[in-house]
Design an enzyme around this catalytic site. Structure first.
Site, PDB file in Angstrom:
ATOM      1  N   LYS A 112       0.819  -1.212   0.000  1.00  0.00           N
ATOM      2  CA  LYS A 112       0.000   0.000   0.000  1.00  0.00           C
ATOM      3  C   LYS A 112       0.857   1.268   0.000  1.00  0.00           C
ATOM      4  CE  LYS A 112      -3.966  -2.324   0.647  1.00  0.00           C
ATOM      5  NZ  LYS A 112      -3.613  -3.748   0.807  1.00  0.00           N
TER       6      LYS A 112
HETATM    7  C1  LIG Z   1      -4.365  -4.898   0.447  1.00  0.00           C
HETATM    8  C2  LIG Z   1      -3.602  -6.160   0.370  1.00  0.00           C
HETATM    9  C3  LIG Z   1      -3.906  -7.143  -0.583  1.00  0.00           C
HETATM   10  C4  LIG Z   1      -5.082  -7.020  -1.513  1.00  0.00           C
HETATM   11  O1  LIG Z   1      -4.927  -5.987  -2.460  1.00  0.00           O
HETATM   12  P1  LIG Z   1      -6.206  -5.412  -3.233  1.00  0.00           P
HETATM   13  O2  LIG Z   1      -5.709  -4.255  -3.996  1.00  0.00           O
HETATM   14  O3  LIG Z   1      -7.186  -5.030  -2.161  1.00  0.00           O
HETATM   15  O4  LIG Z   1      -6.725  -6.506  -4.083  1.00  0.00           O
HETATM   16  C5  LIG Z   1      -3.097  -8.255  -0.645  1.00  0.00           C
HETATM   17  N1  LIG Z   1      -2.052  -8.420   0.198  1.00  0.00           N
HETATM   18  C6  LIG Z   1      -1.746  -7.500   1.125  1.00  0.00           C
HETATM   19  C7  LIG Z   1      -0.591  -7.756   2.038  1.00  0.00           C
HETATM   20  C8  LIG Z   1      -2.487  -6.335   1.234  1.00  0.00           C
HETATM   21  O5  LIG Z   1      -2.170  -5.420   2.169  1.00  0.00           O
END
Ligand SMILES: *Cc1c(COP(=O)(O)O)cnc(C)c1O
Length: 496
Positions: A112
């Site tokens: 993120k």
């Molecule tokens: C947010 C997240 C995901 C999923 O990603 P999306 O964009 O919501 O599909 C997968 N793995 C981790 C570690 C995340 O933080």
């Protein structure tokens, strides 16, 4: 290039306005009216550039009302000196598995950060460009990682405040500790007695409440979102797919124009949708493999054409993927349905009222031309963590393990030998209990900092500094509420 809404084709706004608003007033999501393309020549030119410069190039095609100087400034602030590794998104080669694209070297140890280090820069400038002199209140629902990354990005920024809602029993201890110790004058963290879907629906309902919106506007406050419903989250995510391809090209691992497959551990469908956009912009990608955990609603959808959330919700060892309503699917539907906003609205209404919808055979065929769905259980993911560690001395987190398992299943089912890029979304140190247990360690304790030390001894990979520092950080937030009173928590926060 303008942006429109998945539910209102007549709307046309600039990228900065889409980023500032987060979600469209009609409840739809902002989408680019048309997609720019990147030629193989341009791709070659990107290969010799640094990550921030690659980002600037790709973003200049998508965020067309930002000047080159503005973008330069944004990407340099976001990606220079903020990531643990010199390059923000390095590749790890793991033999026959393919390459892992490591997106977890940012300040919160999850992918993120790739977008949320940049979003605050984009949002601040978007507010200026749109003559917005009101305070922007960011409301965010989190399945664990978005919350911390958004807090970290927006803490102590002028003109912005941020409130994060997380499911009290739906995040790992590390994730929770990261959030409740967040510093900054303009931040708030609230636990919700419910799951991520309830947090997300609660936030969307607040955005859609026009009375509440005008009450706040009178006080000089407007809402925006740091979730992947915000285009300002997706655009930066498109960049790293181009960047990974350039790295493979630059090291002669692939030939110019060679197609690759991309496998993404998926929750809200944001990360994989960014890969889809990269493909539509001309990146040579054959298949996008959507990897799910036991909450395999997306696997079923891709296989059967029916999306049905009337099913049990499981908490798994990959909590950031414990989601039954994947918001960004709406954007994919919009594109698959030839931008027919009426049909999108109809499907989203069915989802809201019946919890399910089915797409036509033709639309389904279009989807499966690009996507394939696979899922794996906690046990399978755990076996992958163990196997990768023993085979390659490589430690991956449970979300990444779900993707590695999916990539293996895909290869076995299809015998497609196309080279595979697997997205690695979090540091294994964010989930020390699950990872230690996968490695067969006997003495896992209730103290995660002891677990971190153990993991460091076993793997000899140093504990990331931001997680180490948590040990002495003081908790600041203990508020917990029910899903139906999230609005009161927002009111309380904004009254200060
Ligand atoms: C947010 C997240 C995901 C999923 O990603 P999306 O964009 O919501 O599909 C997968 N793995 C981790 C570690 C995340 O933080």
């Amino acid at each position: 290039m303008k942006y429109t809404s998945t539910r209102n084709r007549d709307l046309k706004i600039e990228a900065s306005a889409a980023i500032l608003q987060g979600i469209s007033k009609d409840g739809g999501l902002f989408v680019p009216e048309s997609l720019p393309t990147v030629s193989s020549e341009q791709l070659k030119e990107l290969t010799v550039l640094s990550y921030p410069q690659r980002a600037k190039n790709i973003l200049s095609l998508l965020l067309t009302d930002f000047t080159a100087e503005e973008l330069d400034d944004c990407v340099n602030k976001a990606y220079t000196g903020t990531f643990e590794a010199e390059r923000p998104a390095p590749l790890a080669e793991l033999g026959e598995e393919g390459w892992l694209l490591e997106l977890f070297h940012g300040p919160t140890c999850a992918f993120k950060d790739m977008a949320l280090q940049l979003l605050p820069e984009l949002l601040t400038r978007s507010a200026l460009k749109n003559g917005c002199n009101q305070k922007v209140a960011i409301l965010t629902a989190t399945s664990g990682d978005t919350g911390k990354a958004a807090l970290e990005g927006f803490a102590d920024r002028d003109g912005v405040c941020i409130q994060v809602f997380y499911p009290t029993d739906g995040v790992s201890e590390m994730q929770k500790r990261q959030m409740i110790t967040q510093t900054g004058k303009n931040v708030s963290v609230v636990g919700v007695r419910g799951n991520f879907d309830q947090c997300q629906s609660g936030v969307k309902a607040i955005f859609g409440d026009s009375d509440f919106g005008s009450e706040l506007r009178d006080k000089g406050i407007v809402f925006s979102s740091a979730n992947s419903i915000n285009w300002g989250r997706l655009a930066p995510q498109i960049v790293y797919y181009f960047s990974a391809y350039c790295d493979l090209l630059g090291s002669n691992c692939i030939a110019p124009g060679e197609q690759i497959n991309i496998c993404v551990p998926t929750g809200n469908f944001g990360n994989i949708l960014a890969a889809y956009y990269a493909k539509k912009m001309g990146l040579p990608v054959k298949k996008l493999i959507c990897a799910s955990n036991r909450n395999n609603i997306l696997t079923d959808f891709i296989r059967t054409a029916s999306y049905d959330r009337n099913r049990p919700f499981y908490t798994t060892t990959s909590p950031s993927m414990d989601i039954l309503i994947s918001s960004n699917l709406e954007r994919l539907l919009y594109h698959l349905l030839d931008e027919d906003t009426e049909q999108v609205k109809e499907l989203m209404e069915q989802l809201a009222h019946k919890g399910c919808y089915t797409i036509s055979k033709q639309t389904h065929r279009r989807m499966t031309a690009d996507f394939c769905g696979e899922f794996s259980s906690d046990e399978e993911a755990s076996a992958v963590i163990n196997d990768l560690f023993h085979r390659y001395s490589y430690l991956c987190d449970p979300h990444t393990a779900v993707a590695v398992a999916a990539a293996r299943k895909y290869r076995q089912a299809t015998e497609d030998g196309t080279k595979m890029l697997i997205v690695s979304t979090a540091s294994p140190y964010k989930f020390p209990r699950s990872v230690l247990s996968a490695l067969g360690t006997e003495k896992i304790t209730d103290d995660d900092f002891e677990n971190l030390d153990q993991l460091e001894q076993i793997s000899r990979v140093p504990i990331p500094e931001p997680l180490k520092r948590l040990k002495t950080a003081l908790p600041r937030f203990d508020a917990v509420c029910d899903p139906d009173v999230m609005r009161d928590a927002v009111r309380d926060f904004l009254a200060h």
